[in-house]
Design an enzyme around this catalytic site. Structure first.
Site, PDB file in Angstrom:
ATOM      1  N   LYS A  11       0.818  -1.211   0.000  1.00 18.50           N
ATOM      2  CA  LYS A  11       0.000   0.000   0.000  1.00 18.50           C
ATOM      3  C   LYS A  11       0.862   1.275   0.000  1.00 18.50           C
ATOM      4  O   LYS A  11       2.064   1.230   0.290  1.00 18.50           O
ATOM      5  CB  LYS A  11      -0.940  -0.040   1.209  1.00 18.50           C
ATOM      6  CG  LYS A  11      -1.937  -1.214   1.164  1.00 18.50           C
ATOM      7  CD  LYS A  11      -2.923  -1.140   2.328  1.00 18.50           C
ATOM      8  CE  LYS A  11      -3.948  -2.271   2.259  1.00 18.50           C
ATOM      9  NZ  LYS A  11      -4.960  -2.154   3.327  1.00 18.50           N
ATOM     10  N   ARG A  87      -2.485 -14.550   4.664  1.00 22.45           N
ATOM     11  CA  ARG A  87      -3.143 -13.796   5.747  1.00 22.45           C
ATOM     12  C   ARG A  87      -2.366 -13.971   7.067  1.00 22.45           C
ATOM     13  O   ARG A  87      -2.259 -13.054   7.861  1.00 22.45           O
ATOM     14  CB  ARG A  87      -4.601 -14.249   5.925  1.00 22.45           C
ATOM     15  CG  ARG A  87      -5.504 -14.043   4.714  1.00 22.45           C
ATOM     16  CD  ARG A  87      -5.916 -12.617   4.495  1.00 22.45           C
ATOM     17  NE  ARG A  87      -6.666 -12.064   5.589  1.00 22.45           N
ATOM     18  CZ  ARG A  87      -7.284 -10.879   5.536  1.00 22.45           C
ATOM     19  NH1 ARG A  87      -7.233 -10.144   4.432  1.00 22.45           N
ATOM     20  NH2 ARG A  87      -7.924 -10.411   6.568  1.00 22.45           N
ATOM     21  N   THR A  93      -5.578  -6.951  10.731  1.00 22.07           N
ATOM     22  CA  THR A  93      -5.818  -5.657  10.073  1.00 22.07           C
ATOM     23  C   THR A  93      -5.224  -4.504  10.878  1.00 22.07           C
ATOM     24  O   THR A  93      -4.596  -3.603  10.330  1.00 22.07           O
ATOM     25  CB  THR A  93      -7.346  -5.443   9.922  1.00 22.07           C
ATOM     26  OG1 THR A  93      -7.909  -6.594   9.287  1.00 22.07           O
ATOM     27  CG2 THR A  93      -7.651  -4.209   9.091  1.00 22.07           C
ATOM     28  N   ARG A 104       2.504  -6.706   8.907  1.00 20.19           N
ATOM     29  CA  ARG A 104       1.842  -5.532   9.480  1.00 20.19           C
ATOM     30  C   ARG A 104       2.434  -5.145  10.838  1.00 20.19           C
ATOM     31  O   ARG A 104       2.525  -3.961  11.155  1.00 20.19           O
ATOM     32  CB  ARG A 104       0.335  -5.773   9.559  1.00 20.19           C
ATOM     33  CG  ARG A 104      -0.340  -5.591   8.193  1.00 20.19           C
ATOM     34  CD  ARG A 104      -1.770  -6.056   8.202  1.00 20.19           C
ATOM     35  NE  ARG A 104      -2.502  -5.654   7.011  1.00 20.19           N
ATOM     36  CZ  ARG A 104      -3.685  -6.157   6.664  1.00 20.19           C
ATOM     37  NH1 ARG A 104      -4.261  -7.075   7.423  1.00 20.19           N
ATOM     38  NH2 ARG A 104      -4.291  -5.753   5.563  1.00 20.19           N
ATOM     39  N   HIS A 117      -2.096  -5.467   1.460  1.00 20.82           N
ATOM     40  CA  HIS A 117      -3.394  -6.123   1.271  1.00 20.82           C
ATOM     41  C   HIS A 117      -3.145  -7.594   0.978  1.00 20.82           C
ATOM     42  O   HIS A 117      -2.154  -7.938   0.323  1.00 20.82           O
ATOM     43  CB  HIS A 117      -4.127  -5.493   0.080  1.00 20.82           C
ATOM     44  CG  HIS A 117      -5.322  -6.286  -0.356  1.00 20.82           C
ATOM     45  ND1 HIS A 117      -6.540  -6.172   0.274  1.00 20.82           N
ATOM     46  CD2 HIS A 117      -5.481  -7.241  -1.332  1.00 20.82           C
ATOM     47  CE1 HIS A 117      -7.399  -7.018  -0.309  1.00 20.82           C
ATOM     48  NE2 HIS A 117      -6.787  -7.664  -1.271  1.00 20.82           N
ATOM     49  N   GLU A 128      -9.702 -10.207  -7.681  1.00 16.02           N
ATOM     50  CA  GLU A 128      -8.717  -9.132  -7.486  1.00 16.02           C
ATOM     51  C   GLU A 128      -7.524  -9.279  -8.435  1.00 16.02           C
ATOM     52  O   GLU A 128      -6.954  -8.273  -8.883  1.00 16.02           O
ATOM     53  CB  GLU A 128      -8.246  -9.130  -6.033  1.00 16.02           C
ATOM     54  CG  GLU A 128      -9.357  -8.734  -5.060  1.00 16.02           C
ATOM     55  CD  GLU A 128      -9.004  -8.938  -3.591  1.00 16.02           C
ATOM     56  OE1 GLU A 128      -9.869  -8.678  -2.740  1.00 16.02           O
ATOM     57  OE2 GLU A 128      -7.860  -9.356  -3.284  1.00 16.02           O
TER      58      GLU A 128
END
Ligand code: ADP
Length: 140
Positions: A11, A87, A93, A104, A117, A128
């Protein structure tokens, strides 16, 4: 049977912070093979389309503004059980909840600006991937 591909985006926050290389390295080290990749920028319209499922959420406007605020790296990754394993690699998140050692936990700064993402299902991975890449841009 679980599919073997997922779609990721590095991102705008992580690109801006100079973390493209570090994040790609983590993906490769975890066994993901890059089968498609591009450095690109989403228009507001395209970011809105990508996240259309979140249209009714209070953070939708903020998310669209953020995702169109600068360049991103989009990639299709291949590995057994790709969606679930990716994931796990990226973490929760909200980086405050992300397990130690996840992408993250290392590179996200907030629940909105969370560095990467990862598709949440095989079906969405397919949708996607087609959003970002033509079949001729994928090299297994
Ligand atoms: P994930 O990306 O982990 O699958 P979601 O699908 O729930 O998470 O949300 C999509 C993206 O929307 C998140 O990655 C994040 O950038 C943003 N987002 C989610 N929740 C919030 C929130 N409460 N406030 C701001 N942005 C959010």
């Amino acid at each position: 049977m679980a599919g073997n591909r997922t779609l990721t985006m590095i991102k705008p926050d992580a690109v801006k912070a100079g973390n493209i290389g570090n994040i790609l390295q983590m993906m490769n080290s975890a066994g993901f093979k890059i089968v498609a990749m591009k450095y690109t920028k989403l228009s507001k319209e395209k970011a809105g389309e990508f996240y259309a499922v979140h249209k009714e959420r209070p953070f939708y406007g903020e998310l669209v503004d953020f995702m169109s605020s600068g360049p991103i790296v989009a990639a299709i990754l291949e590995k057994d059980n790709a969606v679930e394993d990716f994931r796990t690699l990226i973490g929760a998140t909200n980086p405050a909840d992300a397990a130690e050692g996840t992408i993250r936990a290392k590179y996200a700064t907030s629940i909105g600006e969370n560095a990467v993402h990862g598709s949440d299902s095989d079906e969405n991975a397919q949708i996607e991937s087609s959003f970002h890449f033509a079949g001729t841009e994928v090299f297994a």
